[in-house]
Enzyme design. Structure first.
Site, PDB file in Angstrom:
ATOM      1  N   THR A 176      -6.260   2.004  -5.238  1.00 45.68           N
ATOM      2  CA  THR A 176      -5.779   2.988  -6.168  1.00 45.68           C
ATOM      3  C   THR A 176      -4.869   2.187  -7.290  1.00 45.68           C
ATOM      4  O   THR A 176      -5.193   2.228  -8.312  1.00 45.68           O
ATOM      5  CB  THR A 176      -4.993   4.027  -5.903  1.00 45.68           C
ATOM      6  OG1 THR A 176      -5.896   4.606  -4.489  1.00 45.68           O
ATOM      7  CG2 THR A 176      -4.746   5.324  -6.596  1.00 45.68           C
ATOM      8  N   CYS A 209     -11.079   2.569  -0.302  1.00 45.33           N
ATOM      9  CA  CYS A 209      -9.401   2.911   0.148  1.00 45.33           C
ATOM     10  C   CYS A 209      -9.228   2.051   1.054  1.00 45.33           C
ATOM     11  O   CYS A 209      -9.932   2.042   2.116  1.00 45.33           O
ATOM     12  CB  CYS A 209      -9.303   4.264   0.027  1.00 45.33           C
ATOM     13  SG  CYS A 209      -7.721   4.899   0.640  1.00 45.33           S
ATOM     14  N   THR A 210      -8.183   1.467   1.080  1.00 46.26           N
ATOM     15  CA  THR A 210      -7.788   0.599   2.509  1.00 46.26           C
ATOM     16  C   THR A 210      -7.452   1.170   3.603  1.00 46.26           C
ATOM     17  O   THR A 210      -7.617   0.797   4.822  1.00 46.26           O
ATOM     18  CB  THR A 210      -6.699  -0.420   2.096  1.00 46.26           C
ATOM     19  OG1 THR A 210      -5.546   0.545   1.752  1.00 46.26           O
ATOM     20  CG2 THR A 210      -7.100  -1.398   1.014  1.00 46.26           C
ATOM     21  N   HIS A 211      -7.240   2.800   3.417  1.00 47.40           N
ATOM     22  CA  HIS A 211      -7.100   3.691   4.476  1.00 47.40           C
ATOM     23  C   HIS A 211      -8.410   3.737   5.470  1.00 47.40           C
ATOM     24  O   HIS A 211      -8.509   3.963   6.661  1.00 47.40           O
ATOM     25  CB  HIS A 211      -6.598   4.912   4.520  1.00 47.40           C
ATOM     26  CG  HIS A 211      -5.022   4.888   4.060  1.00 47.40           C
ATOM     27  ND1 HIS A 211      -4.461   4.275   2.859  1.00 47.40           N
ATOM     28  CD2 HIS A 211      -3.794   5.420   4.837  1.00 47.40           C
ATOM     29  CE1 HIS A 211      -3.220   4.671   2.899  1.00 47.40           C
ATOM     30  NE2 HIS A 211      -2.782   5.281   4.200  1.00 47.40           N
ATOM     31  N   ASP A 238       0.962  -1.354   0.091  1.00 48.62           N
ATOM     32  CA  ASP A 238       0.033  -0.194  -0.166  1.00 48.62           C
ATOM     33  C   ASP A 238       0.866   1.157  -0.216  1.00 48.62           C
ATOM     34  O   ASP A 238       2.188   1.069   0.149  1.00 48.62           O
ATOM     35  CB  ASP A 238      -1.014   0.008   1.299  1.00 48.62           C
ATOM     36  CG  ASP A 238      -1.712   1.149   1.539  1.00 48.62           C
ATOM     37  OD1 ASP A 238      -2.413   1.264   0.300  1.00 48.62           O
ATOM     38  OD2 ASP A 238      -1.847   1.884   2.523  1.00 48.62           O
ATOM     39  N   SER A 239       0.368   2.318  -0.178  1.00 49.78           N
ATOM     40  CA  SER A 239       1.159   3.579  -0.079  1.00 49.78           C
ATOM     41  C   SER A 239       1.554   3.866   1.422  1.00 49.78           C
ATOM     42  O   SER A 239       2.601   4.521   1.601  1.00 49.78           O
ATOM     43  CB  SER A 239       0.224   4.800  -0.442  1.00 49.78           C
ATOM     44  OG  SER A 239      -0.869   4.806   0.298  1.00 49.78           O
ATOM     45  N   CYS A 293      -3.954  -2.098  -1.858  1.00 49.04           N
ATOM     46  CA  CYS A 293      -4.454  -0.492  -2.295  1.00 49.04           C
ATOM     47  C   CYS A 293      -5.388  -0.511  -3.372  1.00 49.04           C
ATOM     48  O   CYS A 293      -5.068  -1.186  -4.460  1.00 49.04           O
ATOM     49  CB  CYS A 293      -2.879  -0.009  -2.673  1.00 49.04           C
ATOM     50  SG  CYS A 293      -3.028   1.660  -3.345  1.00 49.04           S
ATOM     51  N   GLU A 339      -2.913   8.820   7.960  1.00 52.05           N
ATOM     52  CA  GLU A 339      -1.456   8.874   8.045  1.00 52.05           C
ATOM     53  C   GLU A 339      -0.587  10.021   9.071  1.00 52.05           C
ATOM     54  O   GLU A 339       0.397   9.614   9.583  1.00 52.05           O
ATOM     55  CB  GLU A 339      -0.558   9.232   6.752  1.00 52.05           C
ATOM     56  CG  GLU A 339      -1.096   8.012   5.844  1.00 52.05           C
ATOM     57  CD  GLU A 339      -0.072   6.957   5.789  1.00 52.05           C
ATOM     58  OE1 GLU A 339       0.902   6.767   6.591  1.00 52.05           O
ATOM     59  OE2 GLU A 339      -0.657   5.760   5.352  1.00 52.05           O
TER      60      GLU A 339
END
Ligand SMILES: N[C@@H](CCC(=O)O)C(=O)O
Length: 281
Positions: free
Chosen positions: A86, A193-195, A21-22, A84, A161
């Site tokens: 995206t 979105c995984t966040h 992921d990011s 992720c 984040e």
């Protein structure tokens, strides 16, 4: 899939599943792997030096994904799960078949779960995912009678984040993003979105109590389990503890991740390989 590799041979030596992921969004997918695939060892990569992915161009995302998969191939992974959305929306199709292991994405499993549960479906996602319309296309391919509303939520990833989930500002931002979905009278909300599952305590109080939620990680990991079985790659020995790698600051990732992992992970910084076709030149 014929990629010149005998998966049964690989099954004889313990190899991890790579997930990326990011940033810390992939931890919501990791949680699901721990639940459904407790014997699988995991190698986690967070591209924290380059987040958020949601404001990147499709070319940049594809390049980042190729770099990550190239690095994961060097680490000897047996499968990669894109943790992720995206990346799944913009890079899964082009990289399919380029690497000697299966690569799974979140969009199709998420769309399947959504089309099964709801008829008026809201998708919250990064701007890049929303612009791709990947969820709308995938859901309506499964059930053309489903109506889909996608909303880009660019401020959510920085909130997670920067560890600001409990700030009152997070509630205000969430109320603004969800307002059009409430107005559209959706019956189902997809965490695109995984966040965002990290934000569930902020989102759920704003939405009607009857709302159904789809976390695409649940059906993606179920699909991964089936694929591991089909390829004879399922681990029968206990997992070793997850290895975490980041492109940015290891101590920062460690500090942030501890609240969801419940322990201090060992995190290492890595440099991804440069590839020939770099969109930035
Ligand atoms: N975890 C995110 C990436 C978020 C971002 O870096 O913008 C996703 O699933 O799309």
């Amino acid at each position: 899939m014929n990629n010149g590799l005998d998966h049964r041979l690989l099954a004889t030596r313990p190899a991890p599943i790579g997930i990326f992921d990011s940033g810390v969004g992939g931890l919501t997918v990791l949680r699901e792997i721990y639940r459904q695939l407790p014997n699988e060892s995991v190698l986690y990569f967070g591209d924290t030096a380059r987040l958020p992915y949601g404001s990147r161009s499709p070319e940049e995302i594809l390049y980042f994904v190729r770099q990550i998969l190239t690095w994961m191939a060097e680490q000897g992974v047996k499968m990669v799960i894109m943790a992720c959305n995206t990346s799944s929306a913009l890079a899964l199709d082009p990289v399919q078949g380029e690497f000697p292991f299966p690569v799974l994405g979140l969009i199709r499993p998420g769309a399947q779960a959504a089309a099964l549960q709801g008829r008026r479906i809201g998708v919250i996602a990064t701007q890049a995912t929303v612009t791709s319309r990947a969820y709308t296309h995938a859901i309506q391919e499964i059930n053309p009678t489903c109506q889909v509303w996608e909303v880009g939520c660019p401020n959510f990833v920085p909130i997670v984040e920067q560890n600001q989930i409990k700030d009152v500002q997070a509630q205000r931002v969430a109320a603004t993003y969800l307002q059009p979905l409430i107005a559209a009278n959706i019956d189902t909300l997809v965490y695109g979105c995984t966040h965002y599952p990290h934000l569930a305590p902020v989102l759920k109080p704003i939405l009607p109590a009857t709302m159904q939620y789809v976390d695409p990680a649940i059906s993606m990991v179920a699909a991964a389990a089936k694929e591991l079985d089909a390829l004879g790659l399922r681990s029968s020995t206990p997992a070793w503890s997850t290895e975490f790698y980041v492109s940015g600051s290891a101590p920062e990732f460690k500090r942030l991740a501890v609240q969801w992992l419940g322990h201090q992970p060992t995190v290492r910084q890595v440099r991804l390989p440069e590839l020939v076709a770099n969109p930035k030149g």
